[in-house]
Design an enzyme around this catalytic site. Structure first.
Site, short mmCIF file in Angstrom:
data_model
loop_
_atom_site.label_atom_id
_atom_site.label_comp_id
_atom_site.label_asym_id
_atom_site.label_seq_id
_atom_site.Cartn_x
_atom_site.Cartn_y
_atom_site.Cartn_z
N MET A 116 11.62 24.59 3.21
CA MET A 116 10.79 23.61 2.00
C MET A 116 11.40 22.90 1.05
O MET A 116 11.29 21.11 0.32
CB MET A 116 9.94 24.12 0.37
CG MET A 116 8.99 23.64 0.40
SD MET A 116 7.80 24.31 -1.44
CE MET A 116 7.16 25.98 0.42
N LYS A 138 0.72 -1.69 0.32
CA LYS A 138 0.23 0.08 -0.04
C LYS A 138 1.12 1.41 0.10
O LYS A 138 2.07 1.14 0.40
CB LYS A 138 -1.09 -0.10 1.44
CG LYS A 138 0.23 0.02 2.51
CD LYS A 138 -1.01 -0.31 3.89
CE LYS A 138 -0.12 -0.53 4.92
NZ LYS A 138 -0.73 -1.08 5.76
N TYR A 141 14.99 30.62 8.16
CA TYR A 141 14.27 31.45 8.76
C TYR A 141 13.65 31.74 10.12
O TYR A 141 13.78 30.50 11.22
CB TYR A 141 12.64 30.18 8.05
CG TYR A 141 12.41 30.68 6.94
CD1 TYR A 141 12.23 32.07 5.71
CD2 TYR A 141 12.09 29.38 5.74
CE1 TYR A 141 11.43 31.28 4.83
CE2 TYR A 141 12.06 29.29 4.98
CZ TYR A 141 11.86 31.11 4.22
OH TYR A 141 11.62 30.44 2.75
N ARG A 153 -11.55 0.01 14.13
CA ARG A 153 -11.17 1.08 13.14
C ARG A 153 -11.88 0.01 12.22
O ARG A 153 -12.88 1.11 11.55
CB ARG A 153 -9.36 0.81 12.96
CG ARG A 153 -9.17 1.72 12.18
CD ARG A 153 -7.31 1.70 11.68
NE ARG A 153 -6.77 0.35 10.98
CZ ARG A 153 -5.95 0.44 11.43
NH1 ARG A 153 -4.52 1.06 11.00
NH2 ARG A 153 -5.38 -0.68 10.73
#
Ligand code: PLP
Length: 380
Positions: free
Chosen positions: A323, A53, A270, A151
């Site tokens: 990023m 998956k 940053y 679930r």
């Protein structure tokens, strides 16, 4: 000194055979196949399937499935219809189970692709039965019992009623899922096995499956008829806290694209969250959180930063992961040059280490690996 320093040589030692991408993800398909064989050998009486998956845990569903099929894997598990259709195209004769079950709107295409939903509710069972009736046959499916995840899956207490209601389908597998299989001493494991055994008794002759990666290593050996490992195939450690029995499959490197010298007090990135406390040599590599390197690998009070291996030495991430870039402190790696490749995952730093430094788990690191890397498949 002129504006061109020795570290910024215009000769970046670039080999034309190297990728132009600034990140390189290498997937060792030989190691993947070896891991599958190793898991299979732990349960001689059981078949070993493979969970592919989430695009083969981020490594590429097609490459992963082809390698596992070549190794002898005949049963694949995916999460949803679209992954199942991809699996069917890649392995026309394999058994393909879909964990979602009969998700809303998916029934006809599940049936058309010959996929086996992991059915866990009366509504799904009714829909699958009706679809089969319309097609004039009993459709194959797994019956999923929920022994504690809360679930997906039927309650084990309903097993007798489920067995009666399942007369209109062809159950090929009875399954359940551990919630803490990575903790071998957790009492819940034995309780889940007992509940699963009770439910399974209502389906004589049908194959059973409980063990994902960590379940394969539980002392109770709940291997039943079919193993369904994912993470361990891809090199993840199914026995956290103990030595990893699996072989690494993934390595990730990124290129140094710029270097600079920082004086005491100068900040990086940053918000200037990191400031130099000594004269520092800093290297910028071309990979960031858009490439799946968690922003949480930034240093924080009481928490170490991520690291990269530069010329054999560990160098910490400095400043906030951004990023597209991460800045490394390469003061102790003076030979670092523009164009050099540094290790983010590989022989020194494994998936678990990066995950720990980013306060996440290896599964998340793997499945978030970015799409901008050059990808190399070796050992296939
Ligand atoms: C994802 C998943 C697996 C595989 O788990 P790993 O821990 O990656 O081996 C097996 N069974 C179910 C139901 C799953 O959702």
């Amino acid at each position: 000194m002129g504006i061109v320093s020795t570290a910024e040589r215009i000769d970046a030692r670039t080999d034309p055979a190297e990728p132009v991408e600034t990140g390189l993800l290498t997937v060792d398909l030989g190691a993947l196949a070896g891991n599958w064989r190793k898991l299979a050998s732990r349960a001689p009486g059981a078949e070993c399937g493979a969970v592919v998956k989430a695009d083969g845990y981020g490594l590429g569903q097609a490459a992963v499935m082809r390698a596992l099929a070549r190794a002898g894997c005949e049963t694949f598990f995916v999460a949803n219809l679209l992954e199942g259709e991809t699996a069917r195209a890649l392995a026309p004769h394999a058994d393909v189970y879909v964990f979602d079950g009969v998700a809303p709107g998916c029934g006809p295409r599940l049936a058309a692709a010959g996929l086996r939903p992991c059915i866990g509710s009366a509504a799904e069972l009714a829909e699958w039965t009706a679809l089969g009736a319309a097609l004039g046959r009993r459709l194959e499916a797994a019956i999923h019992f929920d022994t504690g995840m809360n679930r997906l899956g039927f309650a084990p207490a309903d097993a007798s009623a489920v067995a009666e209601a399942a007369v209109g389908i062809e159950p090929t597998l009875i399954m359940s899922h551990f919630l803490s299989a990575q903790l071998p001493d957790a009492p819940v494991n034995a309780r889940q096995i007992a509940d699963f055994l009770a439910a399974r008794a209502h389906f004589p002759g049908v194959a059973a499956s409980m063990a994902a990666s960590s379940g394969v290593f539980l002392p109770q050996r709940p291997h039943f008829d079919l193993l369904r490992p994912g993470y361990a195939l891809y090199g993840g450690n199914p026995t956290p806290g103990a030595e990893n029995p699996m072989t690494p499959v993934v390595s990730l490197s990124a290129r140094i694209i710029s270097l600079r010298a920082l004086g005491v007090g100068e900040t990086v990135g940053y918000d200037g969250v990191w400031a130099a406390t000594r004269p520092t040599r800093a290297a910028t590599i071309g990979a960031g959180y858009a490439d799946g390197l968690p922003i949480s690998a930034t240093a924080a009070p009481g928490k170490a930063a991520g690291e990269a291996v530069v010329g054999g030495r560990r160098c910490a991430f400095i400043g906030r992961v951004s990023m597209d870039y991460i800045v490394l402190d390469v003061t102790e790696a003076p030979e670092a040059r523009r164009g050099d490749w540094v290790e983010l995952l590989g022989a020194t730093i494994d998936i678990e280490e990066l995950a720990g430094r980013a306060r996440t788990i290896g599964y998340e690191v793997l499945t978030r690996l970015g799409r901008r890397y050059a990808r190399r498949y070796v050992g296939g």
